[in-house]
Design an enzyme around this catalytic site. Structure first.
Site, mmCIF file in Angstrom:
data_model
loop_
_atom_site.group_PDB
_atom_site.id
_atom_site.type_symbol
_atom_site.label_atom_id
_atom_site.label_comp_id
_atom_site.label_asym_id
_atom_site.label_seq_id
_atom_site.Cartn_x
_atom_site.Cartn_y
_atom_site.Cartn_z
ATOM 1 N N GLU A 113 31.682 -20.350 0.808
ATOM 2 C CA GLU A 113 31.107 -20.547 1.785
ATOM 3 C C GLU A 113 29.608 -19.650 1.439
ATOM 4 O O GLU A 113 30.034 -18.960 0.417
ATOM 5 C CB GLU A 113 32.076 -19.813 3.060
ATOM 6 N N HIS A 230 27.968 -15.186 15.026
ATOM 7 C CA HIS A 230 27.971 -16.541 14.560
ATOM 8 C C HIS A 230 26.583 -16.913 14.444
ATOM 9 O O HIS A 230 26.701 -17.055 16.119
ATOM 10 C CB HIS A 230 29.227 -17.080 14.260
ATOM 11 N N ARG A 276 25.282 -13.602 7.414
ATOM 12 C CA ARG A 276 26.061 -14.654 8.888
ATOM 13 C C ARG A 276 24.441 -13.211 9.855
ATOM 14 O O ARG A 276 23.426 -14.215 10.443
ATOM 15 C CB ARG A 276 26.982 -13.996 9.586
ATOM 16 N N HIS A 337 31.089 -13.185 17.971
ATOM 17 C CA HIS A 337 32.051 -13.554 16.576
ATOM 18 C C HIS A 337 33.356 -12.409 16.135
ATOM 19 O O HIS A 337 34.555 -13.151 16.600
ATOM 20 C CB HIS A 337 31.330 -14.391 15.923
ATOM 21 N N ARG A 372 32.020 -8.258 8.288
ATOM 22 C CA ARG A 372 32.648 -8.776 7.728
ATOM 23 C C ARG A 372 32.207 -10.339 6.741
ATOM 24 O O ARG A 372 31.503 -10.710 7.217
ATOM 25 C CB ARG A 372 33.736 -9.247 8.592
#
Ligand SMILES: Cc1cc2nc3c(=O)[nH]c(=O)nc-3n(C[C@H](O)[C@H](O)[C@H](O)COP(=O)(O)OP(=O)(O)OC[C@H]3O[C@@H](n4cnc5c(N)ncnc54)[C@H](O)[C@@H]3O)c2cc1C
Length: 526
Positions: A113, A230, A276, A337, A372
């Site tokens: 990812e 997000h 993100r 998110h 995060r």
């Protein structure tokens, strides 16, 4: 009748379930109070997967480096090491408990990812990782005879006596009446607060109640300004903002504007795989530039068969809305998110209030810093849930639950299962428009004025909790005059390590201050 148990856990997501198992293993009686059905939580909806160092070409140092880099200079290095090193053990245990992560020829499959330097993301049933982990944990908790799981038991406040948290006020789901329950310790596992914002990927239970309860009880809150948005939530009229997982861009998904142009090269050299926060801000900039309300995720380079197997839940959900992910461009825009901030804890889930512990998204160990890393939070719930359970037992061996009388406050508290609709609507809109992806001093001050106005009404406890939490986020966002990770100030667009490489700390009656470290000296054992 006075209700009493050994330990109370609030919330039944990954953190709460894992903590309950840890406590029950010692023979203790554990009462898990949870707001909705046992499996209704952010954990249940986690799609992409869980990060863990288990593949041959990976190691703990690399995972730590990636986490620290994403955290933009604010991670607590010890918390990161704990997460990564202990994480492997807890995932192996989860596999022993029957969690079915996806495999090929019997071997675990690892996905990559954004911002991970290795393929280290385990997933289950394609894109239903959280659901599978929650299923396995509920089954494992069900084997422990001392765990009592109470669904539809909304909690509203904590009971504090002589500087120690000794219990919880909750709505008894059977009596439909407020009650108090007392215990040696309380572990908050109430998850995040995505619902503070108009657009969110989080389910309705994610209203951040545990954070507000801890704040009112006197615990310190940390880094509340850091909220992760997000980039790719499905944006359709009259439909919830369903998450289109990061893993879709990991599998080559392309972002296009309304004219069909691939636009990320305008904003970042890593294109769709930039962190993100950068992708979210780029989408907002592109929507403003083109005067549109969405951009589009293009997965059409893949066959329908591949997408159906790799993202079965997303495939089915989009189909429900008449979208074929192999043929159609999918309208997306950012949505709130994940909360990096929360109740300040040490590495064992201890808060600054004796008797109160916190784990998972409700807590702030500093493990995520200002941003995060994708797929680190299911792992966080497992690792710190277990550690909080162990610490709660170790710290309270000599503590006895006795002589507590129902307080007059219980008899008086207003029956509210969620914030009043009018309050919720006003707060969510103000948070989205003024405390959202792009913030500045003027917008934040206006939001704070609005929250103060809302507070003047005679609010029930849930509404008061909700608006107070909004104030904590806006206050910290106004205080931090720089941009870092999930916090972007258009009036202070640069990161400023000289002045701001510190954590924000808020406490009832003490305003806002800074701390260089997240960890702190724990309250005395009893
Ligand atoms: C759509 C989506 C996709 C995600 N994908 C991933 C992913 O792929 N990988 C990853 O690592 N993370 C992912 N995340 C984030 C991750 O799911 C969460 O951060 C994590 O699961 C939080 O776990 P938790 O146990 O702390 O809280 P939760 O799982 O949110 O559980 C909170 C619990 O507390 C209960 N509760 C709340 N308030 C009260 C109250 N007042 N009284 C009683 N009970 C209460 C809730 O009902 C719930 O049971 C995703 C999140 C979302 C929303």
């Amino acid at each position: 009748m006075l209700l009493e148990t050994d330990y109370i856990i609030i919330g039944s997501g990954v953190a709460g379930l894992r903590a309950s198992i840890e406590l029950a293993r010692t023979g203790a009686r554990v009462t898990v109070l949870t707001k909705d059905k046992a499996n209704e939580s952010n954990s249940e909806y986690a799609q992409g997967g869980v990060a863990v160092v288990l593949s041959d070409d990976d190691n703990a140092e690399l995972h730590e480096e990636d986490t620290l880099y994403a955290g933009a200079g604010l991670c607590d290095a010890e918390a990161v090491e704990t997460l990564v090193v202990d994480g492997t053990k807890y995932i192996q245990e989860l596999i022993e408990w029957g969690t079915e992560f996806d495999r090929e020829s019997g071997r675990l499959v690892f996905t990559k990812e954004a911002a991970h330097s290795r393929r280290r993301i385990l997933h289950a049933h394609g894109d239903s990782t959280g659901k599978e982990i929650v299923r396995a944990l509920i089954a494992r908790a069900g084997q422990e005879k001392t765990i009592l799981l109470m669904p539809f038991a909304n909690t509203e406040s904590l009971i504090v006596e002589n500087g120690r948290c000794v219990g919880v006020r909750f709505l008894d789901p059977i009596l439909r009446a407020p009650r108090e329950i007392f215990a040696r310790a309380v572990i908050l596992c109430t998850g995040g607060a995505g619902q503070l914002f108009l657009h969110t990927t989080n389910p309705p239970v994610a209203t951040g109640d545990g954070m507000a309860m801890a704040y009112f009880a006197g615990a310190e809150m940390a880094d509340m300004e850091f909220v992760q948005f997000h980039p790719t939530a499905l944006n359709l009229d009259d439909a919830p903002r369903f998450l289109l997982s990061e893993a879709m861009r990991g599998e080559g998904g392309i972002l296009r504007n309304a004219a069909g142009e691939r636009f990320m090269s305008r904003y970042d050299e890593k294109l769709e795989l930039a962190p993100r926060d950068i992708v979210s801000r780029s989408i907002v900039a592109e929507m403003r530039r083109t005067g549109t309300r969405a951009v589009y995720l293009d997965m059409t380079a893949h066959t329908e068969e591949f997408l159906k197997n790799r993202f079965p839940k997303i495939y089915e959900t989009c189909k429900f809305y008449d979208l074929n992910i192999a043929e159609d461009l999918l309208p997306v825009s950012p949505a709130s998110h994940y909360c990096m901030g929360g109740v300040r804890t040490d590495l064992h889930g201890r808060t600054t209030l004796a008797g109160l512990y916190a784990a998972g998204e409700v807590a702030c160990t500093g493990v995520h810093g200002a941003n995060r890393l994708a797929s680190n939070s299911l792992l966080e719930g497992l690792v710190f849930g277990a550690r909080a359970g162990a610490a709660a037992v170790a710290d309270s061996l000599k503590f006895r639950v006795s002589n507590f009388k129902p307080t007059s406050e219980t008899r008086n508290f207003k029956l509210e299962t969620e914030p009043a609709t009018a309050v919720r609507k006003r707060v969510k809109r103000a948070m989205w428009e003024r405390v959202g992806i792009l913030r500045d001093a003027d917008s934040l001050r206006r939001a704070l004025r609005e929250f103060e106005q809302i507070e003047r009404a005679n609010l029930g406890t849930s509404s008061r909790n909700f608006v107070t939490l909004a104030k904590l986020v806006a206050t910290a966002a106004l205080w931090r005059e720089e941009s870092r990770g999930g916090h972007f100030r258009t009036d202070f667009p640069e990161r400023d390590d000289k002045r701001w490489q510190v954590h924000s700390i808020q406490k009832t009656g003490a305003g806002i201050s800074s701390s260089e470290r997240m960890n702190f000296a724990p309250a005395e054992k009893v």
